[in-house]
Design a protein around this motif. Structure first.
Motif, mmCIF file in Angstrom:
data_model
loop_
_atom_site.group_PDB
_atom_site.id
_atom_site.type_symbol
_atom_site.label_atom_id
_atom_site.label_comp_id
_atom_site.label_asym_id
_atom_site.label_seq_id
_atom_site.Cartn_x
_atom_site.Cartn_y
_atom_site.Cartn_z
ATOM 1 N N LEU A 116 3.052 47.438 55.786
ATOM 2 C CA LEU A 116 4.056 48.378 55.303
ATOM 3 C C LEU A 116 5.099 47.630 54.487
ATOM 4 O O LEU A 116 5.149 46.401 54.479
ATOM 5 N N VAL A 117 5.930 48.401 53.792
ATOM 6 C CA VAL A 117 6.977 47.826 52.943
ATOM 7 C C VAL A 117 8.317 48.455 53.323
ATOM 8 O O VAL A 117 8.606 49.581 52.942
ATOM 9 N N PRO A 118 9.148 47.756 54.102
ATOM 10 C CA PRO A 118 10.468 48.288 54.472
ATOM 11 C C PRO A 118 11.396 48.370 53.261
ATOM 12 O O PRO A 118 11.328 47.535 52.354
ATOM 13 N N GLU A 119 12.282 49.345 53.259
ATOM 14 C CA GLU A 119 13.193 49.532 52.127
ATOM 15 C C GLU A 119 14.414 48.623 52.182
ATOM 16 O O GLU A 119 15.036 48.364 51.155
ATOM 17 N N ASN A 120 14.769 48.135 53.367
ATOM 18 C CA ASN A 120 15.974 47.323 53.470
ATOM 19 C C ASN A 120 15.875 46.381 54.669
ATOM 20 O O ASN A 120 14.937 46.465 55.479
ATOM 21 N N GLU A 121 16.854 45.500 54.800
ATOM 22 C CA GLU A 121 16.839 44.489 55.855
ATOM 23 C C GLU A 121 16.901 45.120 57.245
ATOM 24 O O GLU A 121 16.281 44.622 58.191
ATOM 25 N N LYS A 125 14.149 44.405 60.312
ATOM 26 C CA LYS A 125 14.484 44.009 61.684
ATOM 27 C C LYS A 125 13.933 45.002 62.699
ATOM 28 O O LYS A 125 13.504 44.626 63.790
ATOM 29 N N MET A 126 13.945 46.288 62.333
ATOM 30 C CA MET A 126 13.410 47.298 63.247
ATOM 31 C C MET A 126 11.911 47.103 63.457
ATOM 32 O O MET A 126 11.419 47.112 64.590
ATOM 33 N N TYR A 127 11.179 46.866 62.358
ATOM 34 C CA TYR A 127 9.736 46.720 62.477
ATOM 35 C C TYR A 127 9.356 45.415 63.178
ATOM 36 O O TYR A 127 8.289 45.325 63.794
ATOM 37 N N GLU A 128 10.211 44.419 63.093
ATOM 38 C CA GLU A 128 9.960 43.195 63.855
ATOM 39 C C GLU A 128 9.947 43.492 65.352
ATOM 40 O O GLU A 128 9.196 42.868 66.108
ATOM 41 N N LYS A 129 10.732 44.455 65.769
ATOM 42 C CA LYS A 129 10.729 44.856 67.176
ATOM 43 C C LYS A 129 9.417 45.543 67.552
ATOM 44 O O LYS A 129 9.062 45.637 68.722
ATOM 45 N N PHE A 130 8.698 46.047 66.526
ATOM 46 C CA PHE A 130 7.397 46.681 66.753
ATOM 47 C C PHE A 130 6.257 45.685 66.573
ATOM 48 O O PHE A 130 5.096 46.071 66.443
ATOM 49 N N SER A 131 6.589 44.378 66.517
ATOM 50 C CA SER A 131 5.624 43.271 66.424
ATOM 51 C C SER A 131 5.096 43.024 65.017
ATOM 52 O O SER A 131 4.172 42.215 64.828
ATOM 53 N N PHE A 132 5.635 43.676 64.000
ATOM 54 C CA PHE A 132 5.256 43.364 62.628
ATOM 55 C C PHE A 132 5.898 42.034 62.211
ATOM 56 O O PHE A 132 6.984 41.692 62.665
ATOM 57 N N THR A 253 11.263 36.605 47.855
ATOM 58 C CA THR A 253 11.998 37.731 48.432
ATOM 59 C C THR A 253 11.102 38.485 49.408
ATOM 60 O O THR A 253 9.946 38.787 49.093
ATOM 61 N N ASP A 254 11.623 38.782 50.587
ATOM 62 C CA ASP A 254 10.855 39.567 51.562
ATOM 63 C C ASP A 254 10.450 40.898 50.945
ATOM 64 O O ASP A 254 11.268 41.603 50.349
ATOM 65 N N PHE A 255 9.165 41.247 51.096
ATOM 66 C CA PHE A 255 8.700 42.509 50.539
ATOM 67 C C PHE A 255 7.951 43.364 51.552
ATOM 68 O O PHE A 255 8.197 44.550 51.687
ATOM 69 N N GLY A 256 6.977 42.765 52.258
ATOM 70 C CA GLY A 256 6.165 43.563 53.167
ATOM 71 C C GLY A 256 5.899 42.862 54.475
ATOM 72 O O GLY A 256 6.172 41.675 54.648
ATOM 73 N N MET A 257 5.330 43.635 55.420
ATOM 74 C CA MET A 257 5.057 43.129 56.755
ATOM 75 C C MET A 257 3.645 43.539 57.165
ATOM 76 O O MET A 257 3.122 44.560 56.703
ATOM 77 N N VAL A 271 0.245 38.971 49.861
ATOM 78 C CA VAL A 271 -0.860 39.819 49.436
ATOM 79 C C VAL A 271 -0.521 40.462 48.100
ATOM 80 O O VAL A 271 0.565 41.005 47.927
ATOM 81 N N TYR A 272 -1.469 40.417 47.174
ATOM 82 C CA TYR A 272 -1.275 41.013 45.867
ATOM 83 C C TYR A 272 -1.751 42.456 45.921
ATOM 84 O O TYR A 272 -2.915 42.740 46.139
ATOM 85 N N PHE A 273 -0.818 43.386 45.751
ATOM 86 C CA PHE A 273 -1.230 44.789 45.755
ATOM 87 C C PHE A 273 -0.236 45.614 44.960
ATOM 88 O O PHE A 273 0.829 45.155 44.607
ATOM 89 N N GLY A 274 -0.652 46.848 44.629
ATOM 90 C CA GLY A 274 0.193 47.721 43.824
ATOM 91 C C GLY A 274 1.498 48.000 44.529
ATOM 92 O O GLY A 274 1.544 48.716 45.507
ATOM 93 N N MET A 275 2.583 47.427 44.034
ATOM 94 C CA MET A 275 3.827 47.445 44.779
ATOM 95 C C MET A 275 4.664 48.686 44.523
ATOM 96 O O MET A 275 5.831 48.739 44.835
ATOM 97 N N LEU A 276 4.062 49.723 43.960
ATOM 98 C CA LEU A 276 4.807 50.949 43.741
ATOM 99 C C LEU A 276 5.221 51.600 45.048
ATOM 100 O O LEU A 276 6.077 52.485 45.055
ATOM 101 N N TYR A 277 4.629 51.182 46.161
ATOM 102 C CA TYR A 277 5.019 51.772 47.431
ATOM 103 C C TYR A 277 6.277 51.148 47.999
ATOM 104 O O TYR A 277 6.662 51.428 49.105
ATOM 105 N N GLY A 278 6.913 50.264 47.245
ATOM 106 C CA GLY A 278 8.050 49.530 47.767
ATOM 107 C C GLY A 278 9.302 50.338 47.749
ATOM 108 O O GLY A 278 9.731 50.953 46.877
#
Length: 278
Positions: A116-121, A125-132, A253-257, A271-278
């Motif tokens: 996934l690609v979080p929108e902000n810091e 941090k929230m997704y890190e709590k979910f083990s990402f 720069t942090d982009f995805g998890m 990972v190289y992928f279409g980053m329009l989902y960012g």
């Protein structure tokens, strides 16, 4: 103390109207046509999960099919998309339990990695709590029109198809880890009715980008970089600068998890992928 009961369920076609409503109430930059294109062409039964309170959809995680190509292996992967919670139920533990449900369902459906690609810091941090884990990074470089070879005339294709996309990506990114989207997802990304992104393609290259005034942000470029940069400048006469976003390693720069759903060790550096989902 919460006074409501949450029921986590797989989302079905019958939930489309609820999905659209929740989407519109959370992602204000997405136009209605883009949402409808997704729901009609990509979404299918069980490709997402939702949290329901009093039979109302209040949170969701949608699934996008893909493969991560790494070291000549194709790994079944899922992108967690349109992740959101109704404003009334945020910070009440709804998404935490839904994410646990989502990862279990993804595992049951045969996915080995989810990303996934979080929108902000705060969301990182929230997704890190979910083990990402933070595993996907980018860096940007800037190209001014002055460096463009304006004499180079390039013809772009109008009949680009999934076969072309797959061929170019497999040929041009052999030494990289990258996401290869499945056919339905590809058709959503490259759908001409979408208003949030644009794309150009030739016989051997393509790019996905977003234009904002005199600047253009290129999310993904495959094939001949110079050819595509010249093509974008040629197509948009008012574009003075291209910002080219490319994957890099941890100093970027942090982009995805990512989250590994299998017992196999799979190292994801970037990972190289279409980053329009960012």
């Amino acid at each position: 103390m919460q006074n409501f009961e949450v029921k986590n369920k797989l989302l079905l076609q019958e939930n489309k109207n609820e999905i659209k409503k929740l989407w519109q109430n959370n992602f204000f930059d997405d136009d209605e046509k883009t949402i409808e294109v997704f729901l009609e062409n990509v979404f299918s039964d069980k490709k997402g999960v939702g949290a329901f309170i009093n039979n109302e959809l209040v949170a969701m995680v949608l699934f996008l099919n893909s493969k991560i190509i790494t070291k000549n292996k194709k790994i079944n992967s899922v992108y967690f998309y349109a992740v959101c919670t109704d404003e009334k139920y945020r910070k009440k533990g709804v998404m935490r339990t839904l994410f646990s449900f989502a990862t279990e369902e993804a595992k049951k459906q045969g996915y080995k990695i989810c990303f996934l690609v979080p929108e902000n810091e705060e969301l990182f941090k929230m997704y890190e709590k979910f083990s990402f884990e933070r595993t996907i990074y980018y860096e940007e470089k800037y190209i001014d029109r002055i460096y463009c070879d304006s004499k180079n005339t390039i013809t772009y294709k109008t009949d680009f198809c999934y076969y072309d996309y797959k061929r170019i990506k497999l040929n041009s990114l052999r030494n990289s880890q990258f996401v290869l989207w499945e056919k339905d997802e590809y058709e959503f990304i490259f759908n001409e009715n979408r208003k949030d992104v644009s794309f150009v393609f030739t016989d051997s290259s393509f790019a996905v980008y977003e234009k904002n005034g005199s600047e253009t942000l290129v999310y993904e470029i495959c094939g001949d970089e110079n050819e595509i940069i010249n093509l974008i400048f040629s197509k948009h006469k008012d574009c003075e600068k291209i910002i080219l976003r490319a994957p890099t390693v941890k100093n970027g720069t942090d982009f995805g998890m990512t989250l590994n759903l299998s017992d196999e060790e799979t190292e994801i550096n970037s990972v190289y992928f279409g980053m329009l989902y960012g």
